[in-house]
Write a protein that holds these residues in place. Structure first.
Motif, mmCIF file in Angstrom:
data_model
loop_
_atom_site.group_PDB
_atom_site.id
_atom_site.type_symbol
_atom_site.label_atom_id
_atom_site.label_comp_id
_atom_site.label_asym_id
_atom_site.label_seq_id
_atom_site.Cartn_x
_atom_site.Cartn_y
_atom_site.Cartn_z
ATOM 1 N N ALA A 262 -9.995 50.352 84.370
ATOM 2 C CA ALA A 262 -8.738 50.318 84.055
ATOM 3 C C ALA A 262 -7.823 51.182 84.989
ATOM 4 O O ALA A 262 -6.754 50.770 85.558
ATOM 5 C CB ALA A 262 -8.221 50.490 82.767
ATOM 6 N N LYS A 263 -8.291 52.493 85.197
ATOM 7 C CA LYS A 263 -7.891 53.291 86.139
ATOM 8 C C LYS A 263 -7.734 52.923 87.477
ATOM 9 O O LYS A 263 -6.932 53.315 88.102
ATOM 10 C CB LYS A 263 -8.776 54.675 85.961
ATOM 11 N N GLU A 264 -8.648 52.026 87.918
ATOM 12 C CA GLU A 264 -8.922 51.511 89.199
ATOM 13 C C GLU A 264 -8.069 50.127 89.382
ATOM 14 O O GLU A 264 -8.179 49.656 90.452
ATOM 15 C CB GLU A 264 -10.272 51.365 89.456
ATOM 16 N N ASN B 127 -17.797 38.454 89.149
ATOM 17 C CA ASN B 127 -16.594 39.143 89.574
ATOM 18 C C ASN B 127 -15.359 38.557 89.548
ATOM 19 O O ASN B 127 -14.121 38.916 90.318
ATOM 20 C CB ASN B 127 -17.096 39.370 91.322
ATOM 21 N N GLY B 128 -15.114 37.404 89.114
ATOM 22 C CA GLY B 128 -13.643 36.788 88.869
ATOM 23 C C GLY B 128 -13.163 37.462 88.214
ATOM 24 O O GLY B 128 -11.762 37.439 88.355
ATOM 25 N N ASP B 129 -13.344 38.396 87.237
ATOM 26 C CA ASP B 129 -12.336 39.222 86.329
ATOM 27 C C ASP B 129 -12.136 40.360 87.216
ATOM 28 O O ASP B 129 -10.737 40.862 87.222
ATOM 29 C CB ASP B 129 -12.977 39.623 85.017
ATOM 30 N N THR B 130 -12.771 40.914 88.103
ATOM 31 C CA THR B 130 -12.568 41.907 88.968
ATOM 32 C C THR B 130 -11.419 41.394 90.017
ATOM 33 O O THR B 130 -10.488 42.126 90.003
ATOM 34 C CB THR B 130 -13.635 42.593 89.592
ATOM 35 N N GLU B 131 -11.590 40.391 90.597
ATOM 36 C CA GLU B 131 -10.699 39.753 91.583
ATOM 37 C C GLU B 131 -9.397 39.454 91.013
ATOM 38 O O GLU B 131 -8.303 40.037 91.741
ATOM 39 C CB GLU B 131 -11.416 38.536 92.189
ATOM 40 N N SER C 86 -2.801 43.877 88.888
ATOM 41 C CA SER C 86 -2.582 45.569 88.900
ATOM 42 C C SER C 86 -1.571 45.767 90.025
ATOM 43 O O SER C 86 -1.054 46.877 89.991
ATOM 44 C CB SER C 86 -3.767 46.201 88.899
ATOM 45 N N LYS C 87 -1.506 44.966 91.122
ATOM 46 C CA LYS C 87 -0.802 45.506 92.149
ATOM 47 C C LYS C 87 0.802 45.122 91.963
ATOM 48 O O LYS C 87 1.740 45.847 92.380
ATOM 49 C CB LYS C 87 -0.932 44.591 93.384
#
Length: 288
Positions: free
Chosen positions: A145-147, A175-179, A185-186
């Motif tokens: 979350a910090k990232e 990796n779809g959740d990370t993407e 988050s932006k």
């Protein structure tokens, strides 16, 4: 209807345990629904008991949990999406805590709400080599979350936010959740709540861990390195080095039987990583 809990599933016999855990939620059943998305169209899902909350059964023929989650997103009636995996066990106040935090979000600044994903073991007093490895690695959703990242196993978002960003990329098997979370988050906040607990089973066998990391590498390849064999080679080389460095450090910090188990697991994971690299750069398919 406030929450739509979306559960993608593929040949998972533990789904009933998740539904039992959801049946213990302290938030009134009238505020939420469950959408089960079967990603194995050749085998139907039969529930052997009824539950007090509404359940909608859907089928997604396109392989991959992210395609299944998007199917749930399209079906959802709730204002807020709650994503979990079919083998997880949320605490009884999981939905109630999330409800309170979203009610406090008067300016709708929340992009993703998440919390801890602690592991649980079949027999805590007698761990397998894979479980020992997972005990020292596990999931660190606070650091994610910090990232600005989040895993789909403990993820709450407004449905409107999910639709704003087009949902999950369906070409990714991992990796779809990370993407997606990094894109969200932006513009919106990713907030970690320590009390928002959803538990995940530790992998029991080394083969399960090897498969997991091969899936992850496949997702990274699709997301970042297609057409860049050398870049992917450097990534895999770094991956292998980090596993061995982690294993060697454990010989000085944990009991010998655990450090030996960790080394053997790391060795198997690294062998799997090399095989995955070779298969993908030679036109192989990523794993679901």
């Amino acid at each position: 209807m406030y929450f739509s809990v979306v559960v993608p599933t593929y040949q998972d016999s533990k789904l009933c345990l998740l539904l039992d855990a959801l049946g213990k939620q302290t938030l009134d059943f009238k505020f939420w629904e469950v959408i089960i998305v079967n990603n194995d169209p050749e085998n139907s899902i039969v529930l052997n008991q009824s539950y007090g909350f509404p359940i909608t059964m859907e089928t997604e023929t396109k392989a991959g949990s992210y395609a299944a989650r998007n199917k749930g997103l399209k079906t959802a009636k709730g204002e807020v999406m709650a994503f979990t995996d079919s083998d997880m066990l949320p605490d009884a106040n999981w939905l109630e805590i999330a409800y309170t935090r979203f009610q406090e979000d008067k300016n709708r600044e929340l992009g993703i709400l998440t919390g801890p994903v602690p592991l649980f073991f079949k027999n805590p007093n007698k761990l397998t080599a894979a479980e020992v490895y997972e005990k020292y690695t596990g999931f660190d959703f606070e650091s994610y979350a910090k990232e600005g990242a989040c895993g789909a196993g403990n993820w709450f978002s407004y449905k409107s936010v999910m639709e704003e960003f087009g949902g999950f990329r369906e070409d990714l098997k991992s990796n779809g959740d990370t993407e997606l979370s990094l894109r969200i988050s932006k513009k919106h906040k990713v907030v970690y709540v320590p009390e928002l607990v959803n538990r995940h089973p530790a992998r029991y066998t080394t083969a399960e861990l090897v498969f997991r990391y091969r899936r992850i590498l496949g997702g990274v390849y699709t997301r970042r390195f297609q057409g860049d064999k050398f870049g992917f080679f450097k990534h895999v080389l770094g991956f292998v080095w980090r596993r061995y460095r982690f294993a060697l450090k454990k010989f000085f910090t944990v009991p010998l039987h655990e450090s030996v188990a960790i080394f053997m697991v790391c060795n198997a994971i690294n062998l799997g990583a090399v095989k995955e690299y070779w298969g993908l750069v030679n036109g192989g398919e990523t794993r679901r």
